[in-house]
Write an enzyme that holds these catalytic residues in place. Structure first.
Site, PDB file in Angstrom:
ATOM      1  N   PHE A   1       0.871  -1.183   0.000  1.00 26.69           N
ATOM      2  CA  PHE A   1       0.000   0.000   0.000  1.00 26.69           C
ATOM      3  C   PHE A   1       0.900   1.222   0.000  1.00 26.69           C
ATOM      4  O   PHE A   1       1.620   1.484   0.961  1.00 26.69           O
ATOM      5  CB  PHE A   1      -0.943   0.062   1.216  1.00 26.69           C
ATOM      6  CG  PHE A   1      -1.866   1.246   1.114  1.00 26.69           C
ATOM      7  CD1 PHE A   1      -3.080   1.150   0.451  1.00 26.69           C
ATOM      8  CD2 PHE A   1      -1.495   2.484   1.620  1.00 26.69           C
ATOM      9  CE1 PHE A   1      -3.912   2.266   0.299  1.00 26.69           C
ATOM     10  CE2 PHE A   1      -2.324   3.603   1.477  1.00 26.69           C
ATOM     11  CZ  PHE A   1      -3.535   3.484   0.820  1.00 26.69           C
TER      12      PHE A   1
ATOM     13  N   LYS B   1       3.295  11.478   6.634  1.00 23.19           N
ATOM     14  CA  LYS B   1       2.515  11.362   7.862  1.00 23.19           C
ATOM     15  C   LYS B   1       3.105  12.139   9.046  1.00 23.19           C
ATOM     16  O   LYS B   1       2.897  13.333   9.151  1.00 23.19           O
ATOM     17  CB  LYS B   1       2.303   9.890   8.216  1.00 23.19           C
ATOM     18  CG  LYS B   1       1.490   9.141   7.141  1.00 23.19           C
ATOM     19  CD  LYS B   1       0.967   7.831   7.657  1.00 23.19           C
ATOM     20  CE  LYS B   1       0.413   6.941   6.553  1.00 23.19           C
ATOM     21  NZ  LYS B   1      -0.931   7.292   6.127  1.00 23.19           N
TER      22      LYS B   1
ATOM     23  N   ASP C   1       9.671   2.792   1.553  1.00 26.70           N
ATOM     24  CA  ASP C   1       8.519   3.626   1.894  1.00 26.70           C
ATOM     25  C   ASP C   1       8.326   3.541   3.406  1.00 26.70           C
ATOM     26  O   ASP C   1       7.732   2.596   3.928  1.00 26.70           O
ATOM     27  CB  ASP C   1       7.272   3.141   1.143  1.00 26.70           C
ATOM     28  CG  ASP C   1       6.053   4.003   1.462  1.00 26.70           C
ATOM     29  OD1 ASP C   1       6.109   4.768   2.451  1.00 26.70           O
ATOM     30  OD2 ASP C   1       5.044   3.908   0.739  1.00 26.70           O
TER      31      ASP C   1
HETATM   32  C1  LIG Z   1       3.299   3.053   3.448  1.00 29.89           C
HETATM   33  C2  LIG Z   1       2.431   4.153   2.923  1.00 29.89           C
HETATM   34  N1  LIG Z   1       2.809   4.826   1.835  1.00 29.89           N
HETATM   35  C3  LIG Z   1       2.069   5.832   1.336  1.00 29.89           C
HETATM   36  C4  LIG Z   1       0.877   6.199   1.926  1.00 29.89           C
HETATM   37  C5  LIG Z   1       0.052   7.310   1.315  1.00 29.89           C
HETATM   38  O1  LIG Z   1       0.064   8.449   2.116  1.00 29.89           O
HETATM   39  P1  LIG Z   1      -1.040   9.590   1.929  1.00 29.89           P
HETATM   40  O2  LIG Z   1      -2.340   9.032   2.388  1.00 29.89           O
HETATM   41  O3  LIG Z   1      -0.557  10.737   2.777  1.00 29.89           O
HETATM   42  O4  LIG Z   1      -1.054   9.924   0.471  1.00 29.89           O
HETATM   43  C6  LIG Z   1       0.445   5.517   3.063  1.00 29.89           C
HETATM   44  C7  LIG Z   1      -0.846   5.863   3.708  1.00 29.89           C
HETATM   45  O5  LIG Z   1      -1.404   5.129   4.495  1.00 29.89           O
HETATM   46  C8  LIG Z   1       1.237   4.461   3.576  1.00 29.89           C
HETATM   47  O6  LIG Z   1       0.859   3.762   4.654  1.00 29.89           O
END
Ligand SMILES: Cc1ncc(COP(=O)(O)O)c(C=O)c1O
Length: 416
Positions: A151, A265, A236
């Site tokens: 994700f 975040k 990530d």
């Molecule tokens: C590992 C990871 N990458 C990217 C994102 C995407 O972040 P955003 O919702 O701020 O676009 C999330 C969101 O939950 C995430 O958990």
């Protein structure tokens, strides 16, 4: 033309706010029926004055708690100065922020953006440009290896390499150039590498998949394989990073250093969206003026808050606290295995708990926890996760686990 409904009048009750959202906000979420009005540390207070322990922390965006005094002070001070310049001009907050964040990550450079998905998109663009300009991959042939169950956000390119059908259905056509392999399987990853591969993009722990922790040897193997094949390792750490797992980065826990960190975040302290790609000049330096950008990325308000966040992390206190409290949390939760819980996974203050689907759905457990004053969120049917703000107290954590135990007891009694 849509007709105005009664709910366009000012709502003052929980039911009124729920109705307004139902009538006028797109239904792309299915929130628990609690209407939050205020937050204090690890707690939120709803419009009726009821307090709840926040065990989701906005998917780890609120790692430092609601209204952290140092973060709120940094934001308030900056609000009075200037909030937005765009990158057409320099501002006096961006330089200090990017230097501090680069130092925290042990890298040279930062590409500031806003949301997590933007950081992921930016990382993908940087990896492709690096592939063409440095590695010499033929134009438009670059591929990036990702992991099943990933994700990384919700944009059209990112969902192109998701295997979650709910995230993809009716949103095609999809962006090509991605190959997905089983998560945790380094041999499969290596087998997928060919001369077009520019990067491997993975979450060090898969969050939305249910806090899936790969085998201990996986991340070191990914590092070794990517280095040997001249392929970038992009971690990530948008959800796993910045204290959550008891370290600055989950990669630290695994003893590896990726080529690019994707952060988001908690970088915005739960106040403003702040994200970043962090790496060395030989990679991030491939970007040239005009090739990539964002009106809000690197704005002075975001940079001021981001600097304050880095300041908190630079003390090491939050990482230490998440590690110590996390051990207690994980041990407490494991006691519930066999009593309505099938498995517990996690690191630091981040736990995925598989509820026995025979007993209840994750959603039902979350609803019952809410009735007992604990807020959290289910994922993938029968998994719930606990990710409280790191400022949570040990006795508050114990209390939250007791509430879960009580919910499971009630459910078992009802089934008996
Ligand atoms: C590992 C990871 N990458 C990217 C994102 C995407 O972040 P955003 O919702 O701020 O676009 C999330 C969101 O939950 C995430 O958990």
């Amino acid at each position: 033309m849509s007709s105005m409904t009664e709910t366009t009048t000012v709502a003052t009750t929980a039911a009124g706010f729920l109705q307004q959202e139902n009538d006028h906000a797109a239904h792309n979420y299915h929130p628990l029926e609690v209407v939050v009005e205020r937050g204090e540390g690890a707690w939120v207070i709803d419009v009726t004055g009821r307090r709840y322990l926040d065990c989701l922390a906005a998917y780890s965006a609120v790692n430092f708690g609601h209204g952290h005094p140092a973060l709120v002070a940094a934001a308030k001070a900056q609000l009075d100065r200037i909030t937005l310049t765009s990158r057409a001009f320099h501002n006096d907050q961006l330089g200090p922020f990017v230097s501090a964040l680069a130092e925290l990550a042990g890298k040279d450079m930062v590409l500031p953006m806003n949301t997590g998905a933007e950081a992921v998109e930016s990382g993908i663009k940087v990896a492709r440009a690096w592939g063409y300009r440095v590695k010499g991959v033929p134009q438009n042939k670059a591929t990036i290896i990702v992991a099943d169950g990933n994700f990384h956000g919700r944009t059209t390119t990112i969902i192109s390499f998701s295997n979650d059908e709910q995230a993809r259905a009716d949103f095609g056509p999809f962006t090509p150039g991605f190959v997905s392999v089983p998560y945790g399987d380094a041999a499969a990853l290596e087998a997928a590498i060919d001369e077009t591969t520019v990067a491997v993009l993975i979450e060090p722990i898969q969050g939305e998949s249910g806090i899936v922790v790969p085998p201990a040897e996986y991340l070191p193997a990914v590092r070794e394989i990517t280095t040997r094949h001249n392929v970038l390792f992009i971690a990530d750490e948008i959800q796993s990073g910045l204290g959550r797992t008891g370290a600055t980065f989950q990669c630290d826990n695994a003893g590896v250093v990726p080529d690019l960190y994707l952060l988001g975040k908690a970088l915005g302290g739960g106040i403003v969206p702040v994200s970043a790609v962090v790496g060395n000049k030989d990679i991030l330096g491939v970007l040239r003026p005009g090739e990539h950008g964002s009106t809000f990325g690197g704005n002075p308000l975001a940079a001021a808050v981001g600097s304050a966040v880095v300041g908190l992390l630079a003390t090491g206190e939050y990482q230490q606290r998440a590690s110590e409290l996390g051990e207690r949390l994980q041990a407490d939760l494991r006691r519930l295995i066999g009593f309505g819980v099938l498995a517990v996974r996690g690191a630091g203050l981040w736990a995925g708990i598989d509820i026995d689907p025979e007993l209840a759905s994750g959603r039902e457990v979350c609803e019952r926890l809410m009735e007992r004053g604990v807020l959290t969120k289910d994922t993938h049917g029968s998994t719930i996760r606990l990710a409280p703000p790191i400022v949570v107290e040990a006795d508050e954590l114990d209390w939250a686990v007791k509430q879960l135990e009580a919910v499971l007891e009630d459910l078992r009694a009802e089934k008996a």
